[in-house]
Design a protein around this motif. Structure first.
Motif, mmCIF file in Angstrom:
data_model
loop_
_atom_site.group_PDB
_atom_site.id
_atom_site.type_symbol
_atom_site.label_atom_id
_atom_site.label_comp_id
_atom_site.label_asym_id
_atom_site.label_seq_id
_atom_site.Cartn_x
_atom_site.Cartn_y
_atom_site.Cartn_z
ATOM 1 N N TYR A 82 41.456 51.923 52.621
ATOM 2 C CA TYR A 82 42.772 51.940 53.258
ATOM 3 C C TYR A 82 43.812 52.229 52.189
ATOM 4 N N PHE A 84 47.583 52.274 51.720
ATOM 5 C CA PHE A 84 48.716 51.747 52.483
ATOM 6 C C PHE A 84 49.959 52.628 52.366
ATOM 7 N N SER A 86 53.084 51.582 51.911
ATOM 8 C CA SER A 86 53.871 51.180 50.742
ATOM 9 C C SER A 86 52.926 50.866 49.593
ATOM 10 N N ASP A 87 53.489 50.854 48.402
ATOM 11 C CA ASP A 87 52.711 50.606 47.196
ATOM 12 C C ASP A 87 51.899 49.321 47.314
ATOM 13 N N ALA A 88 50.594 49.402 47.118
ATOM 14 C CA ALA A 88 49.797 48.182 47.195
ATOM 15 C C ALA A 88 48.853 48.036 46.010
ATOM 16 N N VAL A 89 49.083 48.810 44.939
ATOM 17 C CA VAL A 89 48.267 48.562 43.738
ATOM 18 C C VAL A 89 48.766 47.272 43.109
ATOM 19 N N PHE A 90 47.865 46.583 42.385
ATOM 20 C CA PHE A 90 48.220 45.279 41.847
ATOM 21 C C PHE A 90 49.015 45.443 40.554
ATOM 22 N N PRO A 91 50.262 44.980 40.528
ATOM 23 C CA PRO A 91 51.122 45.246 39.372
ATOM 24 C C PRO A 91 50.653 44.569 38.090
ATOM 25 N N TRP A 92 49.849 43.494 38.187
ATOM 26 C CA TRP A 92 49.413 42.785 36.977
ATOM 27 C C TRP A 92 48.061 43.270 36.475
ATOM 28 N N TYR A 133 49.990 49.854 32.892
ATOM 29 C CA TYR A 133 50.285 49.027 34.051
ATOM 30 C C TYR A 133 51.043 49.884 35.068
ATOM 31 N N TYR A 135 53.809 49.718 36.539
ATOM 32 C CA TYR A 135 55.230 50.007 36.331
ATOM 33 C C TYR A 135 55.431 51.125 35.320
ATOM 34 N N GLN A 149 41.178 53.707 43.984
ATOM 35 C CA GLN A 149 40.838 52.330 44.316
ATOM 36 C C GLN A 149 40.118 52.252 45.660
ATOM 37 N N SER A 150 40.550 53.081 46.627
ATOM 38 C CA SER A 150 39.926 53.067 47.944
ATOM 39 C C SER A 150 38.613 53.833 47.945
ATOM 40 N N LEU B 177 49.752 43.357 49.278
ATOM 41 C CA LEU B 177 48.775 43.182 48.207
ATOM 42 C C LEU B 177 47.600 42.355 48.698
ATOM 43 N N ASN B 180 45.524 44.566 50.888
ATOM 44 C CA ASN B 180 44.766 45.506 50.067
ATOM 45 C C ASN B 180 43.559 44.824 49.429
ATOM 46 N N LEU B 184 39.591 45.597 49.995
ATOM 47 C CA LEU B 184 38.718 45.958 48.872
ATOM 48 C C LEU B 184 37.549 44.992 48.736
ATOM 49 N N TRP B 275 52.529 42.669 32.197
ATOM 50 C CA TRP B 275 52.519 43.765 33.167
ATOM 51 C C TRP B 275 53.903 44.056 33.702
#
Ligand SMILES: Nc1ncnc2c1ncn2[C@@H]1O[C@H](COP(=O)(O)OP(=O)(O)OP(=O)(O)O)[C@@H](O)[C@H]1O
Ligand SMILES: [Mg+2]
Lengths: 268, 286
Positions: A82, A84, A86-92, A133, A135, A149-150, B177, B180, B184, B275
């Motif tokens: 999936y 998405f 809107s942005d759904a990658v993990f920022p950390w 990262y 950002y 990722q998907s 998140l 997602n 996953l 991050w």
């Protein structure tokens, strides 16, 4: 053959914060064949994202039945990718950790997950950015991360919600071609949501047009353009123009209805 | 004319000029800081020396410095100075650790569980509304005058701040998140450790800045309710002797300790949350 995805008489209602009921989708019938690339178009707010949420199992239908790979959907099933809206990658997480997340969640050893992630990162053209990262990436690069990722989980169903809408025209057709190449190497069935008719036609085998909300399937066109396609060139074919015209006459009415409605509710 | 010259200058030159400007600004800021201190301390010293302000109540910088020096070289009435600082630091650090670990644990648990948070929320709000330092008196009675009552006072102050931030942090996690991660294939444990806690971490870290100061307050207040050593006790006994210089010297010590701790926490934050785009700490009041 049984369809890969089927929605039969599906209605979705949401409770609004004021306590009312809002019908987002009404009596939707839709079927996607195994390995088929389908696009869903419709005016804004007609329920395209909601349709994907129902297929993924993130949201249950209020009425009707959703089946994926021959089984009724109850909760999130395996084998679904999936991307998405809107942005759904993990920022950390770094790019590498983001892409490696799927395999790790499926029990792969750290090392193996990372090796596979590296492979996918280079396939979406991000080699050299493994340790950044999110950002530190551009919007288009983050979309590529989301795509890798998907795809790394080898989904049999791939749901994509306007994945390329934020990209400039050149990057966009580049990524569209990449997507087609990746898809044809897999046997995944794709549902691709977009509000861009050209994108819908150039990518897919079938286009569903939804009505202005509450959304229902207005029409369902087969796109009989030959594959493999080059999305940058296919729009100059006469057959493309014919399909476009047909679809646009359908979509235009719905967009107008939706626009009028928004104007009125805005004025009220 | 100068615009043309700038346009033709190579990039490295531009970067060098930026760096030079930044250095010059840095020097100006430092200089003004020193000037502020000189003016402030100078006028304090002068007005007390001239007798415009009563030295008995307000002491004076030279006397405070002398007192600090005596403490360092000859020790305090309670024993060597390092030991007083050590005692207070031990209470503070232990209270800080206990309070923040409990705060994070409860905050994350309640934040992720609707039923639990609904059941406990009135009690937590009530507990939060009482001025918690008075609990120090209760702890002094129930836990005795040793380190435990100070640690408990510090911990209870820290707990609530960290708890509310952790709770809020968990509540504010981006639904996208979570969706997602579940798509996953993340199970509940992974969801907690890899999505919810990292996401709440920036809230939690923000609370740790304030709460170390609170832990120090807790330890010192705990010492006021009865102790045999510590910087708080040092201040308290100076106050009993109407020794204003001793009180100020003690306050100065606490401020120094708090500043060092603050910089340690900032270092920890930058390690844990790398991050995020680096925030400019320079212009912040440290
Ligand atoms: N969780 C929710 N609660 C209440 N209403 C919702 C919820 N999710 C969606 N809706 C409503 O359902 C309708 C359809 O939303 P959806 O996101 O599916 O639209 P969309 O077709 O994807 O629009 P866009 O093209 O702008 O992305 C909208 O009117 C929206 O306000
Ligand atoms: Mg949408």
């Amino acid at each position: 053959m049984a369809p890969a995805i089927s929605l039969r008489g599906v209605t979705k209602r949401f409770l609004t914060p004021s306590g009312g009921v809002y019908t987002a989708l009404h009596d939707v019938d839709l079927a996607v064949e195994p390995g088929e690339f389908c696009a869903v178009v419709g005016p804004t707010g007609c329920g395209k994202s909601t349709t994907l949420a129902l297929i993924s199992g993130l949201e249950p239908p209020s009425e009707g039945e959703v089946q994926v790979l021959g089984k009724p959907v109850s909760g999130i099933a395996d084998g679904i990718g999936y991307v998405f809206q809107s942005d759904a990658v993990f920022p950390w997480k770094t790019v590498l950790e983001n892409v490696a997340a799927g395999p790790r969640y499926h029990g792969a050893a750290n090392r193996e997950a990372r090796d596979r992630a590296r492979d996918w990162i280079s396939r979406v053209g991000l080699a050299g950015f493994e340790d950044r990262y999110p950002y530190q990436l551009s919007g288009g690069m983050r979309k590529r991360v989301a795509l890798a990722q998907s795809l790394i989980n080898g989904p049999r169903i791939l749901l994509m919600d306007e994945p390329f809408s934020a990209l400039d025209v050149q990057t966009r057709s580049l990524m569209e071609n990449e997507l087609l190449a990746l898809w044809s190497a897999s046997s995944a069935s794709v549902v691709f949501v977009t509000h861009d008719l050209e994108e819908a036609i150039s990518l897919s085998d079938r286009v569903f047009v939804l009505t202005a909300g509450p959304g229902t399937v207005k029409s369902n066109y087969k796109v009989d353009l030959p594959r493999p396609r080059n999305v940058a060139e296919i729009r100059f074919q006469p057959r493309f123009a014919e399909i476009y015209e047909e679809l646009w006459s359908d979509l235009r009415d719905e967009v107008l209805v939706s626009y009028e409605r928004q104007k009125r509710s805005g004025a009220a | 004319m100068s615009a043309v010259a700038t346009a033709e200058r190579p990039v490295s030159d531009l970067a060098a000029r930026r760096a030079r400007d930044a250095r010059r600004r840095q020097l100006t800021v430092q200089g003004l800081r020193v000037l502020t201190a000189v003016v402030w301390l100078g006028s304090w010293e002068l007005t007390t020396r001239l007798g415009w302000v009563d030295k008995f109540f307000f002491s004076q910088p030279s006397e405070i410095a002398l007192r600090l020096w005596t403490w360092i070289s000859e020790g305090t009435a309670l024993g060597p100075l390092w030991y007083q600082v050590y005692v207070t630091m031990e209470e503070t650090v232990l209270g800080f650790a206990v309070g923040s670990i409990l705060g994070i644990a409860f905050g994350v648990t309640l934040g992720g569980n609707r039923l639990l948070s609904d059941v406990f929320s009135p009690y937590i709000k009530a507990a939060n509304s009482i001025p918690r330092v008075v609990l120090g008196a209760l702890f002094a009675i129930s836990l005795g005058l040793d380190i435990r009552s100070k640690v408990a006072t510090a911990a209870i102050l820290v707990f609530f701040v960290v708890f509310f931030n952790a709770f809020q942090g968990v509540r504010e996690v981006d639904r996208n998140l979570i969706a997602n991660a579940r798509i996953l294939g993340a199970d509940n444990r992974r969801l907690t450790t890899e999505i919810i806690i990292p996401s709440a971490l920036s809230w939690i870290m923000a609370s740790l800045h304030t709460s170390f100061g609170l832990a120090l307050v807790g330890a010192v207040v705990g010492e006021l309710f009865g102790a045999t050593a510590g910087v708080g006790e040092l201040i308290y006994s100076a106050e009993h002797l109407f020794d204003a210089a001793g009180v100020f010297a003690g306050i100065l010590l606490l401020a120094a300790v708090a500043l060092v701790a603050e910089s340690l926490i900032t270092a920890l934050e930058n390690r844990l949350i790398k991050w995020r785009p680096q925030v400019v700490v320079e212009t912040k009041f440290g």
